[in-house]
Design an enzyme around this catalytic site. Structure first.
Site, mmCIF file in Angstrom:
data_model
loop_
_atom_site.group_PDB
_atom_site.id
_atom_site.type_symbol
_atom_site.label_atom_id
_atom_site.label_comp_id
_atom_site.label_asym_id
_atom_site.label_seq_id
_atom_site.Cartn_x
_atom_site.Cartn_y
_atom_site.Cartn_z
ATOM 1 N N SER A 43 4.982 11.827 -0.722
ATOM 2 C CA SER A 43 5.437 10.411 -1.468
ATOM 3 C C SER A 43 6.312 9.726 -0.415
ATOM 4 C CB SER A 43 5.820 10.699 -2.878
ATOM 5 O OG SER A 43 5.361 11.532 -3.589
ATOM 6 N N HIS A 75 -1.139 8.985 -3.889
ATOM 7 C CA HIS A 75 -1.511 9.989 -2.916
ATOM 8 C C HIS A 75 -2.648 9.784 -2.232
ATOM 9 C CE1 HIS A 75 1.381 13.426 -4.808
ATOM 10 N NE2 HIS A 75 1.616 12.212 -5.282
ATOM 11 N N ARG A 96 -3.159 15.882 -0.825
ATOM 12 C CA ARG A 96 -2.573 17.067 -0.981
ATOM 13 C C ARG A 96 -3.100 17.675 -2.324
ATOM 14 N NH1 ARG A 96 3.650 17.079 0.280
ATOM 15 N NH2 ARG A 96 3.667 18.965 1.179
ATOM 16 N N THR A 97 -3.120 18.911 -2.567
ATOM 17 C CA THR A 97 -3.787 19.504 -3.883
ATOM 18 C C THR A 97 -2.347 20.003 -4.303
ATOM 19 O OG1 THR A 97 -5.895 19.592 -3.382
ATOM 20 C CG2 THR A 97 -4.971 20.921 -5.096
ATOM 21 N N GLU A 197 12.375 19.149 -13.663
ATOM 22 C CA GLU A 197 13.208 20.238 -14.161
ATOM 23 C C GLU A 197 14.170 19.656 -15.383
ATOM 24 O OE1 GLU A 197 13.310 18.645 -10.969
ATOM 25 O OE2 GLU A 197 11.433 20.169 -10.510
ATOM 26 N N SER A 216 5.826 20.999 -4.295
ATOM 27 C CA SER A 216 5.030 21.187 -3.460
ATOM 28 C C SER A 216 5.599 22.059 -2.447
ATOM 29 C CB SER A 216 4.444 19.842 -2.746
ATOM 30 O OG SER A 216 5.728 19.305 -2.096
ATOM 31 N N ASN A 239 15.336 10.603 -5.537
ATOM 32 C CA ASN A 239 16.145 10.764 -6.775
ATOM 33 C C ASN A 239 17.042 11.870 -6.823
ATOM 34 O OD1 ASN A 239 13.501 11.913 -7.776
ATOM 35 N ND2 ASN A 239 15.062 12.875 -8.824
#
Ligand code: HPA
Length: 276
Positions: A43, A75, A96-97, A197, A216, A239
């Site tokens: 991102s 994505h 991306r997975t 989180e 990731s 952030n």
């Protein structure tokens, strides 16, 4: 229901053979049979592809064996072959997975194994992530110096013992700092996600030596090292991590910070790639 099936979902498949097949798909579809460098765009990093060099082919990731459909808007699901002014071939992976998609770690690291199978010896991994250091305002790019893998999983199967000392190459980090001496660095903690989180988890990450939280990169870096590649990792701090910033986190905020920072960090990344 889509008729698309992924060979990596067959437990009997050899993931390295699937990667070799994917590399031959890439060679056929791009007309380029060898890449030197691979770059996964997270991102906020998407625009870098335009600045690295001349794109000679763009292919939908779904045309390449073993790649999954992108799970998220923002994505991009394509692969590009780029020729740099210095004559290097860069494979840009915009597909991306993520581990949180629940398709298993073989699919998460397939792009990295495919990159290695195309001949790439350098793997550049980028992501958008939360920052634990309060001095990192949203939009700050940082180098990944090391990671803490909190997924409790590994891309390595069986008794495969791989050294991870200097996983995020100090040579490549030095090179990146030659391009931008102000680049800070930190330890990336990969959480499983897709929830962000809790503030307590962020404090735990800080206590155990983490500076960046994300979903990731760590598993991909391990697979890259297994494949013998040199790894360079960048996080865009989109952030401050939960509890460090006092307001709630949102995906929209992450995307917005990525878009705002994109011109600056893309230029940085393109200049670093030019040095590799
Ligand atoms: N945590 C985990 N992943 C993220 C974050 C975060 O705060 N921001 C962007 N991706």
């Amino acid at each position: 229901m889509s008729a698309y099936t992924n060979p990596l979902d067959d437990p009997a498949a050899d993931p390295f053979e699937v990667a070799a097949q994917a590399a031959s798909d890439i060679a056929r579809l791009t007309g380029v049979d060898h890449h030197d460098i691979a770059l996964t765009l997270g991102s906020g990093w998407g625009k870098a592809a335009e600045l690295i060099g001349e794109t000679t082919a763009t292919i939908p990731a779904t045309e390449v064996t073993g790649f999954s459909k992108p799970a998220l808007a923002g994505h991009i699901g394509s692969l590009r072959s780029i020729l740099t002014p210095g004559g290097k071939r860069v494979l840009v992976i915009g597909a991306r997975t993520h581990y949180y998609e629940g398709h298993g770690v073989r699919r998460v690291v397939h792009s990295v194994r495919t990159a290695a199978a195309t001949g790439a010896t350098t793997m550049v991994l980028t992501n958008g992530a939360g920052g634990i250091k309060e001095t990192w305002t949203p939009g700050t790019p940082v180098l990944i110096s090391d990671h803490i893998n909190l997924t409790a999983d590994s891309p390595l199967e069986g008794a495969t013992f791989i050294d991870l000392t200097d996983l995020y190459s100090s040579r490549l980090r030095d090179l990146a700092r030659q391009v931008d001496p102000t680049l800070d660095e930190g330890v990336y903690c990969q959480f499983r996600g897709p929830h962000y989180e809790t503030p307590a988890e962020v404090q735990m990450a800080k206590t155990i030596g983490g500076h960046i939280v994300g979903m990731s990169t760590a598993l991909e870096a391990i697979a890259a090292r297994q494949a013998g590649m040199e790894v360079l990792g960048f996080s865009l701090i989109t952030n401050l991590a939960a509890g460090i910033q006092k307001t709630p986190l949102s995906h929209a905020e992450v995307i917005e910070a990525g878009q705002a920072a994109e011109p600056v960090i893309s230029d940085l990344l393109a200049r670093v790639i030019g040095q590799l």
